[in-house]
Design an enzyme around this catalytic site. Sequence first.
Site, PDB file in Angstrom:
ATOM      1  N   ASN A 130       0.703  -1.328   0.040  1.00 42.91           N
ATOM      2  CA  ASN A 130       0.013   0.051   0.060  1.00 42.91           C
ATOM      3  C   ASN A 130       1.054   1.255   0.042  1.00 42.91           C
ATOM      4  O   ASN A 130       0.695   2.137   0.626  1.00 42.91           O
ATOM      5  CB  ASN A 130      -0.945  -0.136   1.163  1.00 42.91           C
ATOM      6  CG  ASN A 130      -2.048   0.897   0.878  1.00 42.91           C
ATOM      7  OD1 ASN A 130      -2.335   1.188  -0.080  1.00 42.91           O
ATOM      8  ND2 ASN A 130      -2.759   1.352   2.211  1.00 42.91           N
ATOM      9  N   ARG A 183       4.109   0.420   8.841  1.00 44.74           N
ATOM     10  CA  ARG A 183       4.953  -0.735   8.465  1.00 44.74           C
ATOM     11  C   ARG A 183       6.273  -0.924   9.192  1.00 44.74           C
ATOM     12  O   ARG A 183       6.890  -2.055   9.364  1.00 44.74           O
ATOM     13  CB  ARG A 183       5.467  -0.506   6.929  1.00 44.74           C
ATOM     14  CG  ARG A 183       4.221  -0.329   5.903  1.00 44.74           C
ATOM     15  CD  ARG A 183       4.658   0.002   4.671  1.00 44.74           C
ATOM     16  NE  ARG A 183       3.613   0.577   3.980  1.00 44.74           N
ATOM     17  CZ  ARG A 183       3.128   1.808   3.873  1.00 44.74           C
ATOM     18  NH1 ARG A 183       3.775   2.606   4.719  1.00 44.74           N
ATOM     19  NH2 ARG A 183       2.168   2.273   3.248  1.00 44.74           N
ATOM     20  N   LYS A 245       1.153 -11.926  -1.515  1.00 47.57           N
ATOM     21  CA  LYS A 245       1.595 -10.995  -2.681  1.00 47.57           C
ATOM     22  C   LYS A 245       3.231 -10.734  -2.215  1.00 47.57           C
ATOM     23  O   LYS A 245       3.862 -10.906  -3.249  1.00 47.57           O
ATOM     24  CB  LYS A 245       1.007  -9.747  -2.831  1.00 47.57           C
ATOM     25  CG  LYS A 245       1.277  -8.937  -3.988  1.00 47.57           C
ATOM     26  CD  LYS A 245       2.540  -8.126  -3.480  1.00 47.57           C
ATOM     27  CE  LYS A 245       3.097  -7.346  -4.987  1.00 47.57           C
ATOM     28  NZ  LYS A 245       4.258  -6.281  -4.625  1.00 47.57           N
ATOM     29  N   PRO A 262       3.089 -13.172  -8.271  1.00 44.35           N
ATOM     30  CA  PRO A 262       2.657 -11.753  -7.320  1.00 44.35           C
ATOM     31  C   PRO A 262       1.484 -11.371  -8.052  1.00 44.35           C
ATOM     32  O   PRO A 262       1.707 -10.995  -9.153  1.00 44.35           O
ATOM     33  CB  PRO A 262       4.002 -10.986  -7.065  1.00 44.35           C
ATOM     34  CG  PRO A 262       5.070 -11.848  -7.696  1.00 44.35           C
ATOM     35  CD  PRO A 262       4.474 -12.854  -8.478  1.00 44.35           C
ATOM     36  N   ASP A 264      -0.729  -8.325  -7.865  1.00 38.23           N
ATOM     37  CA  ASP A 264      -0.936  -6.613  -7.132  1.00 38.23           C
ATOM     38  C   ASP A 264      -1.985  -6.223  -8.236  1.00 38.23           C
ATOM     39  O   ASP A 264      -2.429  -6.675  -8.986  1.00 38.23           O
ATOM     40  CB  ASP A 264       0.318  -5.999  -7.239  1.00 38.23           C
ATOM     41  CG  ASP A 264       0.748  -5.436  -8.557  1.00 38.23           C
ATOM     42  OD1 ASP A 264       0.388  -6.474  -9.549  1.00 38.23           O
ATOM     43  OD2 ASP A 264       1.611  -4.570  -8.641  1.00 38.23           O
TER      44      ASP A 264
END
Length: 316
Positions: A130, A183, A245, A262, A264
Amino acid sequence: MDYKAVEILENEIRLRDVESFHPKHIFECGQCFRWNRIHEEDETRFQGIVHGKVIRVHLRGQDVHLENVNMEEFNSFYKEYFDLGRDYDKVKKELRKDPLLNEAVKFGYGIRVLNQEPFETLISFILSSNNLIPKIKEGIRKISEKYGKEIVFHGETFYAFPTPQELSQATEEELRGLGVGYRAKYIYETTQAVRGAELMKEAEKTRALTEEEKQLLPYDLSMIAQLPEEACHKALQSYSGVGAKVADCVMLFSMKKKEAFPVDVWVKKAMMHFYGAEGTNLPKIRAFGQKQFGGLAGIAQQYLFYYAREKKIRVE
DNA sequence: ATCCAGGTCCCAG
DNA sequence: CTGGGACATGGA
Protein backbone atom coordinates in the site's frame (compact mmCIF):
# COMPACT_ATOMS: atom_id res chain seq x y z
CA MET A 1 23.65 -18.33 -22.37
CA ASP A 2 22.65 -14.81 -23.29
CA TYR A 3 26.20 -13.56 -23.92
CA LYS A 4 29.11 -14.73 -25.99
CA ALA A 5 32.13 -13.81 -23.88
CA VAL A 6 33.33 -11.95 -20.80
CA GLU A 7 36.26 -9.57 -21.07
CA ILE A 8 38.19 -7.63 -18.45
CA LEU A 9 38.65 -3.93 -18.98
CA GLU A 10 39.98 -1.31 -16.57
CA ASN A 11 37.84 -1.63 -13.41
CA GLU A 12 34.96 -3.11 -15.35
CA ILE A 13 33.97 -6.14 -17.31
CA ARG A 14 32.31 -6.36 -20.68
CA LEU A 15 29.83 -8.97 -21.77
CA ARG A 16 29.88 -9.41 -25.54
CA ASP A 17 26.82 -9.72 -27.76
CA VAL A 18 24.26 -9.86 -25.01
CA GLU A 19 20.68 -10.88 -25.72
CA SER A 20 17.64 -9.94 -23.64
CA PHE A 21 19.32 -7.38 -21.44
CA HIS A 22 18.01 -3.83 -21.42
CA PRO A 23 18.90 -1.78 -18.31
CA LYS A 24 15.77 0.34 -18.53
CA HIS A 25 13.56 -2.74 -18.59
CA ILE A 26 15.50 -4.55 -15.87
CA PHE A 27 15.73 -1.69 -13.41
CA GLU A 28 12.40 0.00 -14.07
CA CYS A 29 10.14 -3.04 -14.10
CA GLY A 30 9.48 -2.76 -10.36
CA GLN A 31 11.55 -5.68 -9.08
CA CYS A 32 14.30 -3.64 -7.40
CA PHE A 33 14.52 -0.39 -5.48
CA ARG A 34 18.21 0.43 -5.22
CA TRP A 35 18.96 1.26 -8.86
CA ASN A 36 18.82 4.68 -10.43
CA ARG A 37 19.42 6.16 -13.84
CA ILE A 38 22.58 8.26 -13.59
CA HIS A 39 22.17 10.52 -16.59
CA GLU A 40 18.88 11.96 -17.68
CA GLU A 41 18.10 10.97 -21.26
CA ASP A 42 20.37 7.93 -21.07
CA GLU A 43 18.07 4.97 -20.63
CA THR A 44 20.94 2.55 -20.85
CA ARG A 45 23.07 3.67 -17.90
CA PHE A 46 22.20 2.86 -14.30
CA GLN A 47 23.88 2.80 -10.92
CA GLY A 48 22.94 0.50 -8.08
CA ILE A 49 23.94 -0.66 -4.62
CA VAL A 50 24.23 -4.44 -4.59
CA HIS A 51 26.06 -6.91 -2.39
CA GLY A 52 27.94 -4.21 -0.50
CA LYS A 53 29.16 -2.41 -3.61
CA VAL A 54 28.10 0.42 -5.88
CA ILE A 55 28.16 -0.78 -9.46
CA ARG A 56 27.14 0.69 -12.78
CA VAL A 57 25.63 -0.91 -15.82
CA HIS A 58 25.46 0.42 -19.33
CA LEU A 59 24.71 -0.84 -22.75
CA ARG A 60 27.06 -0.11 -25.66
CA GLY A 61 25.74 -1.59 -28.85
CA GLN A 62 25.21 -5.25 -28.12
CA ASP A 63 27.64 -5.23 -25.21
CA VAL A 64 26.84 -4.83 -21.52
CA HIS A 65 29.42 -3.11 -19.34
CA LEU A 66 29.51 -3.75 -15.60
CA GLU A 67 31.58 -1.05 -13.91
CA ASN A 68 33.37 -1.65 -10.61
CA VAL A 69 33.02 -5.41 -10.99
CA ASN A 70 36.00 -7.73 -11.47
CA MET A 71 36.01 -11.21 -12.91
CA GLU A 72 36.03 -12.95 -9.55
CA GLU A 73 33.00 -10.94 -8.38
CA PHE A 74 31.22 -11.55 -11.65
CA ASN A 75 31.67 -15.29 -11.47
CA SER A 76 30.90 -15.65 -7.78
CA PHE A 77 27.97 -13.24 -7.54
CA TYR A 78 26.88 -10.85 -10.30
CA LYS A 79 26.44 -13.47 -12.99
CA GLU A 80 23.77 -15.08 -10.86
CA TYR A 81 22.39 -11.73 -9.72
CA PHE A 82 21.63 -10.77 -13.32
CA ASP A 83 20.23 -14.26 -13.99
CA LEU A 84 22.75 -14.70 -16.78
CA GLY A 85 22.61 -18.47 -16.56
CA ARG A 86 19.12 -18.37 -18.05
CA ASP A 87 18.35 -18.26 -21.75
CA TYR A 88 15.69 -15.58 -22.01
CA ASP A 89 15.19 -16.07 -25.71
CA LYS A 90 14.00 -19.52 -24.84
CA VAL A 91 11.82 -18.17 -22.01
CA LYS A 92 10.26 -15.56 -24.27
CA LYS A 93 9.72 -18.04 -27.07
CA GLU A 94 7.87 -20.29 -24.67
CA LEU A 95 5.76 -17.48 -23.20
CA ARG A 96 4.89 -16.07 -26.62
CA LYS A 97 3.13 -19.27 -27.51
CA ASP A 98 0.39 -17.57 -25.59
CA PRO A 99 -0.66 -14.90 -28.08
CA LEU A 100 -2.11 -12.76 -25.31
CA LEU A 101 1.28 -12.51 -23.65
CA ASN A 102 3.05 -11.68 -26.87
CA GLU A 103 2.43 -7.95 -26.66
CA ALA A 104 3.71 -7.67 -23.08
CA VAL A 105 6.83 -9.71 -23.89
CA LYS A 106 7.52 -7.62 -26.99
CA PHE A 107 7.24 -4.46 -24.90
CA GLY A 108 9.57 -5.58 -22.10
CA TYR A 109 11.94 -7.64 -24.27
CA GLY A 110 15.00 -6.68 -22.21
CA ILE A 111 13.67 -7.73 -18.81
CA ARG A 112 15.64 -10.16 -16.68
CA VAL A 113 14.39 -11.22 -13.25
CA LEU A 114 17.21 -10.42 -10.83
CA ASN A 115 18.28 -12.82 -8.08
CA GLN A 116 18.44 -10.45 -5.14
CA GLU A 117 19.34 -10.96 -1.49
CA PRO A 118 16.54 -12.47 0.63
CA PHE A 119 16.60 -10.26 3.71
CA GLU A 120 16.78 -7.03 1.73
CA THR A 121 14.00 -8.25 -0.56
CA LEU A 122 11.85 -9.31 2.38
CA ILE A 123 12.07 -5.94 4.12
CA SER A 124 11.76 -4.02 0.85
CA PHE A 125 8.51 -5.69 -0.13
CA ILE A 126 7.07 -5.38 3.36
CA LEU A 127 7.67 -1.68 2.83
CA SER A 128 6.02 -1.84 -0.58
CA SER A 129 2.56 -2.70 0.71
CA ASN A 130 0.00 0.00 0.00
CA ASN A 131 2.86 2.36 -0.85
CA LEU A 132 4.33 4.25 -3.81
CA ILE A 133 7.54 3.22 -5.55
CA PRO A 134 9.39 6.53 -4.90
CA LYS A 135 8.46 6.27 -1.22
CA ILE A 136 9.52 2.64 -1.05
CA LYS A 137 12.91 3.61 -2.48
CA GLU A 138 13.20 6.49 -0.04
CA GLY A 139 12.41 4.25 2.93
CA ILE A 140 14.98 1.66 1.88
CA ARG A 141 17.59 4.37 1.37
CA LYS A 142 16.94 5.83 4.83
CA ILE A 143 17.06 2.42 6.50
CA SER A 144 20.37 1.74 4.77
CA GLU A 145 21.81 5.13 5.71
CA LYS A 146 20.99 4.61 9.34
CA TYR A 147 21.86 0.94 9.81
CA GLY A 148 23.95 -0.21 6.85
CA LYS A 149 27.66 -0.15 6.15
CA GLU A 150 29.20 2.85 4.47
CA ILE A 151 30.45 2.49 0.91
CA VAL A 152 32.60 5.13 -0.75
CA PHE A 153 32.46 5.20 -4.52
CA HIS A 154 33.95 7.93 -6.74
CA GLY A 155 34.35 10.11 -3.64
CA GLU A 156 30.65 9.84 -2.82
CA THR A 157 29.20 7.97 0.18
CA PHE A 158 26.54 5.29 -0.15
CA TYR A 159 25.14 2.72 2.26
CA ALA A 160 24.60 -0.99 1.87
CA PHE A 161 21.30 -2.47 2.98
CA PRO A 162 21.80 -3.63 6.59
CA THR A 163 22.22 -7.27 7.58
CA PRO A 164 19.64 -8.78 9.96
CA GLN A 165 22.13 -8.29 12.76
CA GLU A 166 22.58 -4.61 11.91
CA LEU A 167 18.88 -3.88 11.46
CA SER A 168 18.00 -5.78 14.64
CA GLN A 169 19.54 -2.85 16.54
CA ALA A 170 16.67 -0.62 15.36
CA THR A 171 13.66 0.03 17.56
CA GLU A 172 10.16 0.29 16.16
CA GLU A 173 10.06 3.98 17.07
CA GLU A 174 13.32 4.68 15.26
CA LEU A 175 12.01 2.96 12.16
CA ARG A 176 8.79 4.92 12.31
CA GLY A 177 10.92 8.06 12.44
CA LEU A 178 12.19 7.18 8.97
CA GLY A 179 8.73 7.75 7.53
CA VAL A 180 7.75 4.16 6.84
CA GLY A 181 4.42 4.59 8.64
CA TYR A 182 2.59 1.65 10.15
CA ARG A 183 5.02 -0.70 8.40
CA ALA A 184 7.59 0.10 11.10
CA LYS A 185 5.97 -2.53 13.30
CA TYR A 186 6.14 -5.16 10.55
CA ILE A 187 9.76 -4.38 9.75
CA TYR A 188 10.72 -4.47 13.40
CA GLU A 189 8.97 -7.75 14.13
CA THR A 190 10.19 -9.47 10.99
CA THR A 191 13.78 -8.38 11.57
CA GLN A 192 13.67 -9.64 15.15
CA ALA A 193 12.29 -12.96 13.93
CA VAL A 194 14.97 -13.38 11.27
CA ARG A 195 17.75 -12.37 13.65
CA GLY A 196 16.36 -14.52 16.46
CA ALA A 197 16.45 -17.57 14.20
CA GLU A 198 20.00 -16.78 13.14
CA LEU A 199 21.11 -16.63 16.76
CA MET A 200 19.38 -19.89 17.63
CA LYS A 201 20.88 -21.63 14.64
CA GLU A 202 24.28 -20.50 15.85
CA ALA A 203 23.62 -21.47 19.46
CA GLU A 204 22.36 -24.88 18.40
CA LYS A 205 25.90 -25.84 17.38
CA THR A 206 27.25 -25.57 20.90
CA ARG A 207 24.33 -26.42 23.17
CA ALA A 208 20.84 -27.83 23.31
CA LEU A 209 18.04 -25.32 22.76
CA THR A 210 15.12 -24.88 25.11
CA GLU A 211 11.62 -25.52 23.78
CA GLU A 212 11.03 -21.80 23.62
CA GLU A 213 14.21 -21.22 21.64
CA LYS A 214 13.32 -23.99 19.21
CA GLN A 215 10.18 -22.11 18.27
CA LEU A 216 12.32 -19.40 16.67
CA LEU A 217 13.94 -21.79 14.18
CA PRO A 218 11.10 -21.77 11.61
CA TYR A 219 11.93 -18.09 10.98
CA ASP A 220 15.34 -19.00 9.55
CA LEU A 221 15.29 -17.21 6.21
CA SER A 222 18.00 -19.31 4.56
CA MET A 223 16.09 -22.45 5.52
CA ILE A 224 12.87 -21.00 4.09
CA ALA A 225 14.67 -20.21 0.84
CA GLN A 226 15.36 -23.93 0.40
CA LEU A 227 11.74 -25.00 0.81
CA PRO A 228 9.67 -26.08 -2.18
CA GLU A 229 7.21 -23.62 -3.70
CA GLU A 230 4.09 -23.99 -1.58
CA ALA A 231 5.87 -24.55 1.75
CA CYS A 232 8.06 -21.55 1.02
CA HIS A 233 5.06 -19.37 0.19
CA LYS A 234 3.36 -20.41 3.39
CA ALA A 235 6.45 -20.06 5.61
CA LEU A 236 7.14 -16.53 4.39
CA GLN A 237 3.64 -15.50 5.40
CA SER A 238 4.45 -16.28 9.03
CA TYR A 239 6.47 -13.06 9.12
CA SER A 240 4.68 -9.92 10.22
CA GLY A 241 3.55 -7.79 7.29
CA VAL A 242 3.92 -10.60 4.76
CA GLY A 243 0.83 -11.81 2.92
CA ALA A 244 0.44 -13.78 -0.30
CA LYS A 245 1.66 -11.03 -2.59
CA VAL A 246 4.77 -10.03 -0.66
CA ALA A 247 5.64 -13.71 -0.13
CA ASP A 248 5.44 -14.26 -3.88
CA CYS A 249 7.71 -11.29 -4.53
CA VAL A 250 10.33 -12.52 -2.04
CA MET A 251 10.24 -16.03 -3.53
CA LEU A 252 10.45 -14.79 -7.08
CA PHE A 253 13.02 -12.03 -6.64
CA SER A 254 15.36 -13.60 -4.09
CA MET A 255 14.74 -17.35 -3.82
CA LYS A 256 14.74 -18.45 -7.45
CA LYS A 257 11.16 -19.63 -7.30
CA LYS A 258 10.08 -18.64 -10.80
CA GLU A 259 6.71 -20.33 -10.44
CA ALA A 260 5.67 -17.67 -7.91
CA PHE A 261 3.02 -15.30 -9.29
CA PRO A 262 2.65 -12.04 -7.34
CA VAL A 263 -0.75 -10.49 -7.96
CA ASP A 264 -0.97 -6.79 -7.25
CA VAL A 265 -3.29 -4.15 -8.65
CA TRP A 266 -1.31 -3.91 -11.93
CA VAL A 267 -1.10 -7.62 -12.59
CA LYS A 268 -4.77 -7.86 -11.78
CA LYS A 269 -5.49 -5.16 -14.35
CA ALA A 270 -3.24 -6.91 -16.87
CA MET A 271 -4.98 -10.24 -16.34
CA MET A 272 -8.36 -8.59 -16.72
CA HIS A 273 -7.14 -6.72 -19.78
CA PHE A 274 -5.63 -9.73 -21.54
CA TYR A 275 -7.65 -12.60 -20.18
CA GLY A 276 -10.87 -10.96 -19.12
CA ALA A 277 -10.32 -12.48 -15.67
CA GLU A 278 -13.15 -10.34 -14.44
CA GLY A 279 -14.27 -9.93 -10.88
CA THR A 280 -12.19 -12.85 -9.65
CA ASN A 281 -10.31 -12.30 -6.44
CA LEU A 282 -6.55 -12.25 -5.93
CA PRO A 283 -6.02 -15.92 -4.94
CA LYS A 284 -8.00 -16.99 -8.00
CA ILE A 285 -5.95 -14.80 -10.32
CA ARG A 286 -2.79 -16.21 -8.73
CA ALA A 287 -3.91 -19.78 -9.32
CA PHE A 288 -4.97 -18.92 -12.86
CA GLY A 289 -1.56 -17.38 -13.62
CA GLN A 290 0.30 -20.39 -12.28
CA LYS A 291 -1.84 -22.78 -14.28
CA GLN A 292 -1.46 -20.69 -17.41
CA PHE A 293 2.30 -20.06 -17.25
CA GLY A 294 3.61 -22.94 -15.11
CA GLY A 295 7.23 -22.77 -14.01
CA LEU A 296 7.69 -19.47 -15.83
CA ALA A 297 4.73 -17.76 -14.15
CA GLY A 298 6.90 -15.32 -12.23
CA ILE A 299 8.73 -14.18 -15.33
CA ALA A 300 5.45 -13.85 -17.22
CA GLN A 301 4.16 -11.78 -14.32
CA GLN A 302 7.09 -9.40 -14.69
CA TYR A 303 6.36 -8.75 -18.36
CA LEU A 304 2.69 -8.19 -17.48
CA PHE A 305 3.46 -5.87 -14.58
CA TYR A 306 5.88 -3.76 -16.61
CA TYR A 307 3.47 -3.50 -19.51
CA ALA A 308 0.46 -2.66 -17.35
CA ARG A 309 2.24 -0.02 -15.29
CA GLU A 310 4.13 1.68 -18.13
CA LYS A 311 1.03 1.78 -20.31
CA LYS A 312 -1.14 2.67 -17.33
CA ILE A 313 -3.76 0.31 -18.67
CA ARG A 314 -7.25 0.73 -17.35
CA VAL A 315 -10.08 -1.68 -16.93
CA GLU A 316 -13.71 -0.95 -16.27
C1' DA B 1 -9.57 18.54 0.36
C1' DT B 2 -10.15 13.77 -0.64
C1' DC B 3 -8.07 9.96 -2.83
C1' DC B 4 -4.69 6.65 -3.66
C1' DA B 5 -0.34 3.82 -3.56
C1' DG B 6 3.38 -3.35 -6.16
C1' DG B 7 -1.29 -5.02 0.78
C1' DT B 8 -1.76 -6.91 5.34
C1' DC B 9 -4.23 -7.53 9.47
C1' DC B 10 -8.19 -8.40 11.85
C1' DC B 11 -12.85 -9.22 12.50
C1' DA B 12 -17.51 -10.63 11.33
C1' DG B 13 -20.65 -13.91 8.94
C1' DC C 1 -12.66 -19.60 3.93
C1' DT C 2 -14.36 -14.90 2.10
C1' DG C 3 -15.45 -10.02 2.12
C1' DG C 4 -14.76 -5.25 3.98
C1' DG C 5 -12.61 -1.54 6.80
C1' DA C 6 -8.52 0.36 9.20
C1' DC C 7 -3.96 1.46 8.80
C1' DA C 8 0.77 5.93 8.29
C1' DT C 9 2.39 8.86 5.01
C1' DG C 10 2.62 12.44 1.60
C1' DG C 11 2.00 13.83 -3.27
C1' DA C 12 -1.55 14.75 -6.83
